[in-house]
Design a protein around this motif. Sequence first.
Motif, PDB file in Angstrom:
ATOM      1  N   TRP A 178       0.812  -1.220   0.000  1.00  0.00           N
ATOM      2  CA  TRP A 178       0.000   0.000   0.000  1.00  0.00           C
ATOM      3  C   TRP A 178       0.846   1.271   0.000  1.00  0.00           C
ATOM      4  CZ3 TRP A 178      -5.007  -1.071  -0.720  1.00  0.00           C
ATOM      5  CH2 TRP A 178      -5.461  -2.348  -0.363  1.00  0.00           C
ATOM      6  N   GLN A 179       2.083   1.214   0.465  1.00  0.00           N
ATOM      7  CA  GLN A 179       2.920   2.410   0.525  1.00  0.00           C
ATOM      8  C   GLN A 179       4.370   1.958   0.639  1.00  0.00           C
ATOM      9  OE1 GLN A 179       1.789   2.733   5.232  1.00  0.00           O
ATOM     10  NE2 GLN A 179       2.529   4.588   4.305  1.00  0.00           N
ATOM     11  N   GLU A 180       5.287   2.919   0.615  1.00  0.00           N
ATOM     12  CA  GLU A 180       6.704   2.605   0.780  1.00  0.00           C
ATOM     13  C   GLU A 180       7.314   3.580   1.768  1.00  0.00           C
ATOM     14  OE1 GLU A 180       9.074   0.657   1.280  1.00  0.00           O
ATOM     15  OE2 GLU A 180       9.041  -0.207  -0.739  1.00  0.00           O
ATOM     16  N   TRP A 181       8.433   3.196   2.355  1.00  0.00           N
ATOM     17  CA  TRP A 181       9.122   4.061   3.295  1.00  0.00           C
ATOM     18  C   TRP A 181       9.704   5.282   2.585  1.00  0.00           C
ATOM     19  CZ3 TRP A 181       8.145   3.021   8.131  1.00  0.00           C
ATOM     20  CH2 TRP A 181       7.951   1.707   8.549  1.00  0.00           C
ATOM     21  N   ASP A 182       9.737   6.407   3.274  1.00  0.00           N
ATOM     22  CA  ASP A 182      10.470   7.568   2.761  1.00  0.00           C
ATOM     23  C   ASP A 182      11.951   7.247   2.786  1.00  0.00           C
ATOM     24  OD1 ASP A 182       8.209   9.148   2.342  1.00  0.00           O
ATOM     25  OD2 ASP A 182       8.214   9.886   4.411  1.00  0.00           O
ATOM     26  N   ILE A 183      12.680   7.837   1.859  1.00  0.00           N
ATOM     27  CA  ILE A 183      14.087   7.483   1.676  1.00  0.00           C
ATOM     28  C   ILE A 183      14.900   7.740   2.940  1.00  0.00           C
ATOM     29  CG2 ILE A 183      14.726   9.728   0.729  1.00  0.00           C
ATOM     30  CD1 ILE A 183      16.057   6.402  -0.585  1.00  0.00           C
ATOM     31  N   GLU A 184      14.559   8.801   3.693  1.00  0.00           N
ATOM     32  CA  GLU A 184      15.343   9.115   4.889  1.00  0.00           C
ATOM     33  C   GLU A 184      15.092   8.129   6.028  1.00  0.00           C
ATOM     34  OE1 GLU A 184      11.646  11.812   5.158  1.00  0.00           O
ATOM     35  OE2 GLU A 184      13.043  11.093   3.619  1.00  0.00           O
ATOM     36  N   ASP A 185      14.014   7.343   5.921  1.00  0.00           N
ATOM     37  CA  ASP A 185      13.700   6.362   6.954  1.00  0.00           C
ATOM     38  C   ASP A 185      14.361   5.005   6.702  1.00  0.00           C
ATOM     39  OD1 ASP A 185      11.996   8.061   8.423  1.00  0.00           O
ATOM     40  OD2 ASP A 185      10.345   7.655   7.038  1.00  0.00           O
ATOM     41  N   ILE A 186      14.667   4.718   5.441  1.00  0.00           N
ATOM     42  CA  ILE A 186      15.145   3.381   5.078  1.00  0.00           C
ATOM     43  C   ILE A 186      16.487   3.080   5.746  1.00  0.00           C
ATOM     44  CG2 ILE A 186      15.937   1.921   3.165  1.00  0.00           C
ATOM     45  CD1 ILE A 186      13.928   3.444   1.375  1.00  0.00           C
ATOM     46  N   GLU A 187      16.571   1.910   6.395  1.00  0.00           N
ATOM     47  CA  GLU A 187      17.808   1.493   7.061  1.00  0.00           C
ATOM     48  C   GLU A 187      18.394   0.225   6.458  1.00  0.00           C
ATOM     49  OE1 GLU A 187      17.732   2.453  11.556  1.00  0.00           O
ATOM     50  OE2 GLU A 187      15.626   2.214  10.994  1.00  0.00           O
ATOM     51  N   MET A 188      17.587  -0.503   5.698  1.00  0.00           N
ATOM     52  CA  MET A 188      18.100  -1.659   4.949  1.00  0.00           C
ATOM     53  C   MET A 188      17.395  -1.703   3.602  1.00  0.00           C
ATOM     54  SD  MET A 188      18.681  -5.668   5.968  1.00  0.00           S
ATOM     55  CE  MET A 188      16.984  -6.113   6.321  1.00  0.00           C
ATOM     56  N   ALA A 189      18.183  -1.676   2.541  1.00  0.00           N
ATOM     57  CA  ALA A 189      17.655  -1.713   1.178  1.00  0.00           C
ATOM     58  C   ALA A 189      18.214  -2.950   0.491  1.00  0.00           C
ATOM     59  CB  ALA A 189      18.048  -0.449   0.415  1.00  0.00           C
ATOM     60  N   VAL A 190      17.332  -3.873   0.146  1.00  0.00           N
ATOM     61  CA  VAL A 190      17.773  -5.149  -0.445  1.00  0.00           C
ATOM     62  C   VAL A 190      17.528  -5.099  -1.952  1.00  0.00           C
ATOM     63  CG1 VAL A 190      17.472  -7.653  -0.441  1.00  0.00           C
ATOM     64  CG2 VAL A 190      17.172  -6.345   1.692  1.00  0.00           C
ATOM     65  N   PRO A 191      18.603  -5.050  -2.765  1.00  0.00           N
ATOM     66  CA  PRO A 191      18.436  -5.007  -4.221  1.00  0.00           C
ATOM     67  C   PRO A 191      17.839  -6.306  -4.757  1.00  0.00           C
ATOM     68  CG  PRO A 191      20.667  -4.365  -3.563  1.00  0.00           C
ATOM     69  CD  PRO A 191      20.016  -4.988  -2.377  1.00  0.00           C
ATOM     70  N   ILE A 192      16.975  -6.169  -5.745  1.00  0.00           N
ATOM     71  CA  ILE A 192      16.321  -7.320  -6.373  1.00  0.00           C
ATOM     72  C   ILE A 192      16.674  -7.298  -7.864  1.00  0.00           C
ATOM     73  CG2 ILE A 192      14.138  -8.526  -6.741  1.00  0.00           C
ATOM     74  CD1 ILE A 192      14.812  -8.134  -3.795  1.00  0.00           C
ATOM     75  N   SER A 193      17.269  -8.380  -8.343  1.00  0.00           N
ATOM     76  CA  SER A 193      17.637  -8.472  -9.759  1.00  0.00           C
ATOM     77  C   SER A 193      16.400  -8.767 -10.595  1.00  0.00           C
ATOM     78  CB  SER A 193      18.672  -9.574  -9.956  1.00  0.00           C
ATOM     79  OG  SER A 193      18.046 -10.844  -9.777  1.00  0.00           O
ATOM     80  N   PRO A 194      16.484  -8.617 -11.925  1.00  0.00           N
ATOM     81  CA  PRO A 194      15.339  -8.962 -12.786  1.00  0.00           C
ATOM     82  C   PRO A 194      14.864 -10.399 -12.587  1.00  0.00           C
ATOM     83  CG  PRO A 194      16.940  -7.687 -14.025  1.00  0.00           C
ATOM     84  CD  PRO A 194      17.576  -7.984 -12.702  1.00  0.00           C
ATOM     85  N   ASP A 195      15.808 -11.344 -12.455  1.00  0.00           N
ATOM     86  CA  ASP A 195      15.418 -12.744 -12.250  1.00  0.00           C
ATOM     87  C   ASP A 195      14.723 -12.934 -10.903  1.00  0.00           C
ATOM     88  OD1 ASP A 195      16.411 -13.451 -14.690  1.00  0.00           O
ATOM     89  OD2 ASP A 195      18.311 -14.263 -13.929  1.00  0.00           O
ATOM     90  N   GLU A 196      15.244 -12.269  -9.873  1.00  0.00           N
ATOM     91  CA  GLU A 196      14.643 -12.398  -8.551  1.00  0.00           C
ATOM     92  C   GLU A 196      13.255 -11.750  -8.517  1.00  0.00           C
ATOM     93  OE1 GLU A 196      18.411 -12.402  -5.475  1.00  0.00           O
ATOM     94  OE2 GLU A 196      17.913 -10.548  -6.518  1.00  0.00           O
TER      95      GLU A 196
END
Length: 647
Positions: free
Chosen positions: A559-577
Motif C-alpha cells: 500500500w505504501q513505501e518508506w520515505d528514503i530518509e527512513d530506510i535502514e536496509m535496502a535489499v536489491p532485487i535483480s530482474p530474475d529475482e
Amino acid sequence: MSNQVNFSEQSIEKIPLQIVANKEEGAKIIATLISDLIKEKTAQGKKTVLGLATGSSPILIYKELIRQHKEEGLSFKNVITFNLDEYYPMHPENKQSYVKFMWENLFDHIDIEPQNVHIPDGTIEIDQIEPYCTQYEEKIKSVGGIDLQLLGIGRSGHIGFNEPGSAINSTTRLVKLDPITIADAAKDFGNKEAVPTKALTMGINTILSAKRIILAAWGKNKSIILKKMLEGPVSTKVPASFLQLHTDVTVFADKDATDELSRTKAPWLYGMVNWTPKMIKRAVVWLSLKTGKPILKLTDDDYKSEGLTDLLAFYGKAYDLNIKVFSQIRDTITGWPGGKPGAHEKTRPERPEPPVKRSLIFSPHPDDDVISMGGTLLRLTDQGHDVHVAYQTSGNIAVFDDDALRFSTFAVDLLKCYNIDTPLTEEHKKLTQFLKEKKPDDIDIPFVKNIKRLIRQGEAQAACRFCNVKEENVHFLNLPFYETGLIEKKPMSEADINIVIDLLRQVKPHQIFAAGDLQDPHGTHEVCLQIILAALRKIKSEGDAWLKDCYIWLYRGAWQEWDIEDIEMAVPISPDELMRKRKAIFKHQSQKDFPVFPGEDSREFWQRAEDRNRATAKLYDKLGLTEYEAIEAFVRYPLDNEDSFLK
C-alpha cells in the motif's frame, strides 16, 4: 501535547491547523470545544445548534461527549442537531444508515430531545427530494443557523457528501457518490456493489454558513487530501478547499495525517529546524530531487537558493555534507538481509553472526509476505537461513463466494469418485443454499468460513514451498480479533498477544520482519503490528535473553513505501529475482486478477509491489547510487527506544 500552528496570509497552509499527538487527544480537545459552547449558550438561555458528521473521524469525539454527559453532567436538553448527510436510498433501521449510526454512537447515550435531532431521510420518494431538501435548509435557518459544524474529510476531498465538482453555492440536495467514496464505503457494506451510488447531503453553501467549523482528520490515508485542502488552491476538484473562504475554521489532525504536508516534508520552508540526522538526510534528499542533481553534485549555491543555508552552517560547505549523507544512504544497501558471514563492517544493516539466523516473517494476511518482501524472503532462504513465516490472520473474508462453492464442489465430487459418502455432502448442500440466498452483509456460515480459510492457507503453503521455506516453519496463527466474518474487526485481545508470544518463544528468532504498511484501508496491518509489539514488550518485561539479540525489521510494499530518509536496509532485487517474487505472489490464485478488496488502486498486488520496488530503485539511482532493477526497503524498529521511532 497539541501544537497550535501560527496562521498568517504568508503561510503555505491556508487554513489554521492544530496538530495533536493522536486522535484520542484530538477528540478530547474537540469534544471540550463543543461542550464549552453548549454550556456558554445554555448559561445565556439559548439553544446550541450543532452540525454533526458520521464516519470514523467523529466516533471518539462522540464517546468523549457521552463521557462528559455521564460523568460531568453535560446536558444536551438545549441542543439541536443537523446531520450532514445520508445514503440514498437508505432505511433508518439498516445497520449502514447514518440514523442508526448517530443513535448508537451518540443520541442513545445522552439526554437530547428526539424532536431536536435532524438527519436527512433516505426513504423520501425521488419526486419529493427537492421540496424535502428545501425544508431541511429552512429548518436550519429557522433556529438561527448552525453554531458549530463538525466535519471529516473523505479521500475524494468531500465534506459531507459534496464530491468533486460541487459548487460553492450548493445547498442540501441529492448527489452522486465518487468512486473513491464508494470504494471506501465497501468495508461497511460488504462489497462495492452493495454501496448506494447516491446520497442526500448539505451543500457547500450550507456548511460555509455555519458560524464556526471544526474538521477532524486522523490517519495516514488522509494525508494526501489534507495537503490539497490546506496548501492547494480553492477548487471544485477538492470541495474541502472551500473551507479556505471561511473566517472561523480549524483543522485538527494527528501526526500521521500531516505526513504529506510541506511542514513535514520540508519544515525548513517554515523557519527554524532541529537538525537531527534524519532531518538532515531528508533535507539533502529533498534538495537532490528538487534540483535534479545527484547528491554528490549539489553545490553551496544549491543549498542557498532553496533556503537551506542554515544547514551549511553545521558543515561549512556542501562537499562534506554531501559525502556524509551519500555514505549513509549507500550503507543501507545490502544483498545479505540476514547478515554477511565474516563481514564485520559496522555500517552494514545486519550483523554477520550467527551466520545462520532464525528469521521470523510475520504476514498480516496470507500473502503480505511475498507481496511486500518476497525478494528478501527468497534471498534469506537462498543464503541458508532458517526462515519461519507466521500468517497472523486467516484472510477468509477476502475469498469470493464462487471460489468457496468451487472448492466445496470439488471435494464432494472427489469423494463421489471413490464412492465415499460423508457428512460433507450435507454440508455442501447447506453451503449451496446459503450462498444462493446470501445478502451483501450476511456473515458466512462456519463451513463457508472454513473453506475460505483453507483456500488462503493452501495458497500460502504453496508460496512457501516455492520460496523453499520448510513445511514445519509455516505457522497459521488465525488470530481471534480477525474472526468476525466482517470487515470490521474486534480490538486486539490478550488471546491474540499470547498466541504471538507462544510462537516467539518457540522460534526465538534472531530477526523479525513485520508489516509496517499502515495504509491498509481496513486496519488489519496496524492491529497485527500492535499485537506483535505488545507481545515483544511483555517478553522484554519478563527478561527473555534471546530478545536482546533480536533485530525487528518493518517492511512495506502493498500500500505504501518508506520515505528514503527512513530506510535502514535496502535489499536489491535483480530482474530474475523479481520474476521469482512474482511467481510466488501468483501462488495466491484467489487474489489474482481481481481481489475481493482491491482498495482504490486498480492494479493487481504483484503490479503494485513491483512498481513500488522499481520506484525505490529509481530513487536511489536519482540520488547517485548504483542503479538496480528493484529494491525492497526496511526500517529497524527500536524496541528499547520506541519514542525515538515515533518521532
